[in-house]
Design a protein around this motif. Sequence first.
Motif, mmCIF file in Angstrom:
data_model
loop_
_atom_site.group_PDB
_atom_site.id
_atom_site.type_symbol
_atom_site.label_atom_id
_atom_site.label_comp_id
_atom_site.label_asym_id
_atom_site.label_seq_id
_atom_site.Cartn_x
_atom_site.Cartn_y
_atom_site.Cartn_z
ATOM 1 N N GLY A 9 0.827 -1.200 0.000
ATOM 2 C CA GLY A 9 0.000 0.000 0.000
ATOM 3 C C GLY A 9 0.855 1.241 0.000
ATOM 4 O O GLY A 9 2.058 1.199 -0.237
ATOM 5 N N LEU A 10 0.195 2.351 0.278
ATOM 6 C CA LEU A 10 0.842 3.659 0.333
ATOM 7 C C LEU A 10 1.014 4.057 1.792
ATOM 8 O O LEU A 10 0.051 4.014 2.566
ATOM 9 N N VAL A 11 2.221 4.454 2.149
ATOM 10 C CA VAL A 11 2.503 4.845 3.526
ATOM 11 C C VAL A 11 3.470 6.011 3.520
ATOM 12 O O VAL A 11 4.276 6.153 2.584
ATOM 13 N N GLN A 12 3.391 6.838 4.533
ATOM 14 C CA GLN A 12 4.314 7.960 4.643
ATOM 15 C C GLN A 12 5.661 7.480 5.182
ATOM 16 O O GLN A 12 5.740 6.470 5.890
ATOM 17 N N ALA A 13 6.683 8.228 4.861
ATOM 18 C CA ALA A 13 8.019 7.925 5.380
ATOM 19 C C ALA A 13 7.972 7.869 6.908
ATOM 20 O O ALA A 13 7.309 8.694 7.552
ATOM 21 N N GLY A 14 8.650 6.878 7.447
ATOM 22 C CA GLY A 14 8.636 6.663 8.891
ATOM 23 C C GLY A 14 7.550 5.713 9.355
ATOM 24 O O GLY A 14 7.561 5.279 10.518
ATOM 25 N N GLY A 15 6.639 5.385 8.465
ATOM 26 C CA GLY A 15 5.536 4.492 8.819
ATOM 27 C C GLY A 15 5.907 3.029 8.710
ATOM 28 O O GLY A 15 7.062 2.672 8.449
ATOM 29 N N SER A 16 4.886 2.186 8.903
ATOM 30 C CA SER A 16 5.086 0.734 8.909
ATOM 31 C C SER A 16 4.062 0.046 8.036
ATOM 32 O O SER A 16 2.947 0.548 7.834
ATOM 33 N N LEU A 17 4.445 -1.106 7.543
ATOM 34 C CA LEU A 17 3.552 -2.011 6.826
ATOM 35 C C LEU A 17 3.956 -3.430 7.149
ATOM 36 O O LEU A 17 5.128 -3.698 7.416
ATOM 37 N N ARG A 18 2.989 -4.334 7.085
ATOM 38 C CA ARG A 18 3.306 -5.752 7.206
ATOM 39 C C ARG A 18 2.804 -6.476 5.970
ATOM 40 O O ARG A 18 1.602 -6.445 5.668
ATOM 41 N N LEU A 19 3.711 -7.093 5.281
ATOM 42 C CA LEU A 19 3.358 -7.906 4.121
ATOM 43 C C LEU A 19 3.180 -9.350 4.552
ATOM 44 O O LEU A 19 3.870 -9.830 5.461
ATOM 45 N N TYR A 58 18.199 -13.609 7.543
ATOM 46 C CA TYR A 58 19.316 -12.978 6.828
ATOM 47 C C TYR A 58 18.741 -11.772 6.113
ATOM 48 O O TYR A 58 17.702 -11.886 5.458
ATOM 49 N N TYR A 59 19.396 -10.609 6.275
ATOM 50 C CA TYR A 59 18.839 -9.373 5.734
ATOM 51 C C TYR A 59 19.876 -8.630 4.893
ATOM 52 O O TYR A 59 21.080 -8.668 5.172
ATOM 53 N N ALA A 60 19.368 -7.915 3.927
ATOM 54 C CA ALA A 60 20.215 -6.971 3.213
ATOM 55 C C ALA A 60 20.580 -5.830 4.156
ATOM 56 O O ALA A 60 19.801 -5.459 5.042
ATOM 57 N N ASP A 61 21.751 -5.274 3.955
ATOM 58 C CA ASP A 61 22.207 -4.185 4.829
ATOM 59 C C ASP A 61 21.244 -3.002 4.805
ATOM 60 O O ASP A 61 21.076 -2.309 5.814
ATOM 61 N N SER A 62 20.602 -2.793 3.669
ATOM 62 C CA SER A 62 19.732 -1.622 3.515
ATOM 63 C C SER A 62 18.480 -1.684 4.379
ATOM 64 O O SER A 62 17.843 -0.656 4.621
ATOM 65 N N VAL A 63 18.120 -2.868 4.843
ATOM 66 C CA VAL A 63 16.893 -3.006 5.636
ATOM 67 C C VAL A 63 17.161 -3.533 7.038
ATOM 68 O O VAL A 63 16.240 -3.587 7.860
ATOM 69 N N LYS A 64 18.381 -3.897 7.316
ATOM 70 C CA LYS A 64 18.724 -4.482 8.607
ATOM 71 C C LYS A 64 18.367 -3.518 9.732
ATOM 72 O O LYS A 64 18.668 -2.323 9.676
ATOM 73 N N GLY A 65 17.676 -4.041 10.737
ATOM 74 C CA GLY A 65 17.258 -3.213 11.862
ATOM 75 C C GLY A 65 15.916 -2.547 11.670
ATOM 76 O O GLY A 65 15.346 -2.019 12.630
ATOM 77 N N ARG A 66 15.393 -2.565 10.443
ATOM 78 C CA ARG A 66 14.088 -1.952 10.171
ATOM 79 C C ARG A 66 13.050 -3.000 9.768
ATOM 80 O O ARG A 66 11.869 -2.838 10.054
ATOM 81 N N PHE A 67 13.484 -4.023 9.091
ATOM 82 C CA PHE A 67 12.579 -5.060 8.592
ATOM 83 C C PHE A 67 12.784 -6.354 9.372
ATOM 84 O O PHE A 67 13.910 -6.682 9.761
ATOM 85 N N THR A 68 11.691 -7.091 9.544
ATOM 86 C CA THR A 68 11.757 -8.373 10.237
ATOM 87 C C THR A 68 10.934 -9.407 9.486
ATOM 88 O O THR A 68 9.768 -9.145 9.150
ATOM 89 N N ILE A 69 11.532 -10.546 9.234
ATOM 90 C CA ILE A 69 10.834 -11.654 8.582
ATOM 91 C C ILE A 69 10.481 -12.698 9.633
ATOM 92 O O ILE A 69 11.294 -13.026 10.505
ATOM 93 N N SER A 70 9.276 -13.228 9.512
ATOM 94 C CA SER A 70 8.849 -14.316 10.386
ATOM 95 C C SER A 70 7.984 -15.270 9.568
ATOM 96 O O SER A 70 7.554 -14.946 8.467
ATOM 97 N N ARG A 71 7.757 -16.448 10.119
ATOM 98 C CA ARG A 71 6.901 -17.406 9.426
ATOM 99 C C ARG A 71 6.040 -18.144 10.425
ATOM 100 O O ARG A 71 6.420 -18.330 11.585
ATOM 101 N N THR A 77 2.276 -19.300 6.095
ATOM 102 C CA THR A 77 2.422 -17.883 5.790
ATOM 103 C C THR A 77 3.770 -17.358 6.280
ATOM 104 O O THR A 77 4.234 -17.735 7.364
ATOM 105 N N VAL A 78 4.365 -16.502 5.465
ATOM 106 C CA VAL A 78 5.580 -15.791 5.860
ATOM 107 C C VAL A 78 5.255 -14.300 5.847
ATOM 108 O O VAL A 78 4.440 -13.835 5.034
ATOM 109 N N TYR A 79 5.863 -13.578 6.765
ATOM 110 C CA TYR A 79 5.565 -12.159 6.942
ATOM 111 C C TYR A 79 6.827 -11.322 6.761
ATOM 112 O O TYR A 79 7.933 -11.770 7.025
ATOM 113 N N LEU A 80 6.594 -10.076 6.351
ATOM 114 C CA LEU A 80 7.661 -9.091 6.322
ATOM 115 C C LEU A 80 7.142 -7.849 7.022
ATOM 116 O O LEU A 80 6.303 -7.127 6.479
ATOM 117 N N GLN A 81 7.622 -7.625 8.239
ATOM 118 C CA GLN A 81 7.271 -6.419 8.989
ATOM 119 C C GLN A 81 8.267 -5.334 8.619
ATOM 120 O O GLN A 81 9.471 -5.512 8.800
#
Length: 123
Positions: A9-19, A58-71, A77-81
């Motif tokens: 979806g559409l979110v403002q910078a600083g916001g969150s989404l869960r895929l 395992y995360y790319a450096d560009s998202v490390k500390g901001r994104f979290t994967i779980s299953r 189902t697998v998630y990307l927070q």
Amino acid sequence: VQLQASGGGLVQAGGSLRLSCAASGRTFSSYAMGWLRQAPGKEREFVGSISRSGGSTYYADSVKGRFTISRDDAKNTVYLQMNSLKPEDTAVYYCAARSGSFYYSLSNGYDYWGQGTQVTVSS
């Protein structure tokens, strides 16, 4: 295995989404799962991955500390927070399944792909 990603979806910078990525079939737990993304005019790039057990990520450096994967294998189902989103995170996000090790960042190593979900981060 068939994969279906959702939650973009559409979110403002600083916001969150869960895929979310829902998988069909009874062999979901046999696969390491990954998230990759593709921005307009750019090549598809690795975001992160999770092992079959869910115990390793395992995360790319560009998202490390901001994104979290779980299953959740009970839900197939697998998630990307995604937190602290930035405009440069804007892309189509794909989930993918891999029969090999989760510790792999090249898109050509994934066996099955979902259809992608658009994430747009406005500044």
